[in-house]
Enzyme design. Structure first.
Site, PDB file in Angstrom:
ATOM      1  NE  ARG A  63      53.580  38.362  40.336  1.00  0.00           N
ATOM      2  CZ  ARG A  63      52.754  39.272  40.839  1.00  0.00           C
ATOM      3  NH1 ARG A  63      51.433  39.128  40.685  1.00  0.00           N
ATOM      4  NH2 ARG A  63      53.215  40.311  41.499  1.00  0.00           N
ATOM      5  CE  LYS A  84      56.664  37.198  44.079  1.00  0.00           C
ATOM      6  NZ  LYS A  84      57.685  37.623  43.097  1.00  0.00           N
ATOM      7  CG  HIS A  90      60.077  37.048  33.674  1.00  0.00           C
ATOM      8  ND1 HIS A  90      59.119  36.990  34.655  1.00  0.00           N
ATOM      9  CD2 HIS A  90      60.883  38.109  33.992  1.00  0.00           C
ATOM     10  CE1 HIS A  90      59.328  37.961  35.542  1.00  0.00           C
ATOM     11  NE2 HIS A  90      60.388  38.647  35.159  1.00  0.00           N
ATOM     12  NE  ARG A 105      54.984  40.503  36.956  1.00  0.00           N
ATOM     13  CZ  ARG A 105      53.896  41.053  37.477  1.00  0.00           C
ATOM     14  NH1 ARG A 105      52.774  41.068  36.775  1.00  0.00           N
ATOM     15  NH2 ARG A 105      53.920  41.580  38.679  1.00  0.00           N
ATOM     16  CG  HIS A 111      54.407  45.353  41.456  1.00  0.00           C
ATOM     17  ND1 HIS A 111      55.132  46.202  40.669  1.00  0.00           N
ATOM     18  CD2 HIS A 111      54.669  44.092  41.004  1.00  0.00           C
ATOM     19  CE1 HIS A 111      55.827  45.504  39.779  1.00  0.00           C
ATOM     20  NE2 HIS A 111      55.558  44.230  39.973  1.00  0.00           N
ATOM     21  CE1 TYR A 149      36.579  54.018  47.250  1.00  0.00           C
ATOM     22  CE2 TYR A 149      35.964  51.701  47.025  1.00  0.00           C
ATOM     23  CZ  TYR A 149      35.607  53.030  47.144  1.00  0.00           C
ATOM     24  OH  TYR A 149      34.288  53.381  47.149  1.00  0.00           O
TER      25      TYR A 149
END
Length: 387
Positions: A222, A260, A328, A331, A353, A362
């Site tokens: 971002r 975010k 933008h 992305r 996300h 993991y």
């Protein structure tokens, strides 16, 4: 008696004999008298919540030694002192636990879009009709902004229901908080992305932005994340970038905080752009570990997103025939390219996300798949670039 319908450990709920669902809540107060809720509830859970709040008030009064006030007395006090939505809404936002950036967004939507319409309306007078009228009057070309504003209003009204100020939430517009995905969004091709980067790299004044374009484009950062990157966030061999922070600017204030989603992620840098990153570090970045990767030319703490997009990125994009692009879209490019070589979970992990579960993250980080994805991205890019 304890097994009889409506009886509880504390308080009492009685289902009314009405056509629509209606529940009456009451309890025995410290004065040994039965006290009723000022209104019935359309859902049993709301009646339960009212009883919980009343019990909390009694316990608080006992602890502090303050005089406990029956519900009816408090209702009369509220009627004598009409609570306006402007006063209540601001208080709710002030008391809500929010990140600094989210708080600024909430306050901006409140002051610009909500408070001017509902500021002088009593909380008790908030109705679905009033909310629909307000929402339909917003600028329909700004769907995402309107969705966020509706979300703030919905949050405040939900709180009012919990506080016993409203029987139900008047925000009932289906889909108002779900914006539709834009159709026919044209992301740059691999050749176009590198043409934009090369255009910047050939400029004496804007050469330092080449690495920003390829990093954001191939690693899915971002803008607030890439503009806060520091030397310490790149491994010595430029194979991995770690994203732990993001920055934003609102009202002249620099807001530095977590990403975010509030999570840290490490993204493997595709091999075909690592030399660009190495060259950038050698030419444009200070030796200190906290040195910013991308510094503003005119001073200030960070690169301004609007200035970069308008004065740097879009001009370079226009020069290669893609005046329809914005920063933008870097992305979007990352998400599209990842999808061609990675699973949905792996793509979401690279983009950061929050929907990706911790266990899957993991497994993803331990399996070595991110390095494979990065290598596949480079193989695909070199093929598309004809190298």
């Amino acid at each position: 008696m304890s097994g009889k319908s409506g009886h509880r450990a504390w308080g009492h709920i009685k289902k009314q004999r009405t056509k629509t669902a209606s529940y009456q809540a009451s309890f025995i107060g410290p004065d040994q008298r039965r006290h009723y809720a000022p209104h019935t509830f359309s859902a049993r859970m709301n009646a339960e919540a009212w009883l919980v709040r009343e019990k909390d008030l009694i316990e608080s009064a006992t602890r502090t030694g303050e005089r406990w006030k029956p519900p009816s007395e408090r209702v009369q006090e509220r009627k004598a002192e009409v609570l306006l939505f402007g006063t209540y809404g601001k208080k709710v936002i002030d008391q809500r636990k929010l990140s600094p950036r989210t708080r600024i967004e909430y306050e901006a939507k409140w002051s610009a879009l909500i408070e001017p319409t509902f500021g002088k309306v009593p909380v008790a007078d908030m109705t679905p009709t009033a909310v629909r009228g307000w929402f339909s009057g917003l600028d329909q070309t700004k769907e995402r902004r309107n969705s966020h504003a509706y979300g703030v209003l919905n949050m405040i009204c939900n709180t009012a229901v919990k506080d016993g100020l409203l029987e139900r939430n008047p925000c009932m517009i289906t889909g108002a908080m779900n914006t539709k995905a834009k159709e026919n969004v044209k992301i740059p091709t691999t050749a176009e992305l590198h043409a934009i980067a090369d255009k910047l790299g050939a400029s004496e004044n804007q050469g330092r932005f080449k690495a920003l374009v390829v990093l954001a484009g191939w690693c899915g950062l971002r803008y607030g994340e890439v503009s806060e990157l520091r030397r310490k966030d790149i491994t010595p061999d430029c194979s991995v970038v770690t994203i732990t922070r993001a920055v934003g600017h609102r009202g002249g204030e620099c807001i530095l905080g977590p990403t975010k989603t509030g999570e840290t992620r490490s993204v493997t840098i595709p091999p075909h752009i690592r030399q660009d990153v190495k060259d950038h570090l050698a030419s444009y970045v200070g030796k200190d570990s906290d040195a910013l990767l991308f510094t503003p030319s005119r001073g200030g703490c960070h690169l301004n997103d609007r200035v970069f997009n308008k004065d740097v990125f879009q001009k370079a994009a226009k020069a290669v025939g893609r005046e329809d692009l914005s920063a933008h879209d870097l992305r979007r490019f990352a998400g599209s390219k990842n999808a061609q070589v990675a699973t949905l979970t792996e793509n979401m992990a690279r983009l950061g996300h929050k929907a990706v579960k911790a266990s899957l993250l993991y497994q993803h980080s331990q399996s070595g798949r991110d390095a494979e994805i990065a290598a596949d991205l480079s193989t695909q890019a070199l093929r598309e670039l004809g190298v």
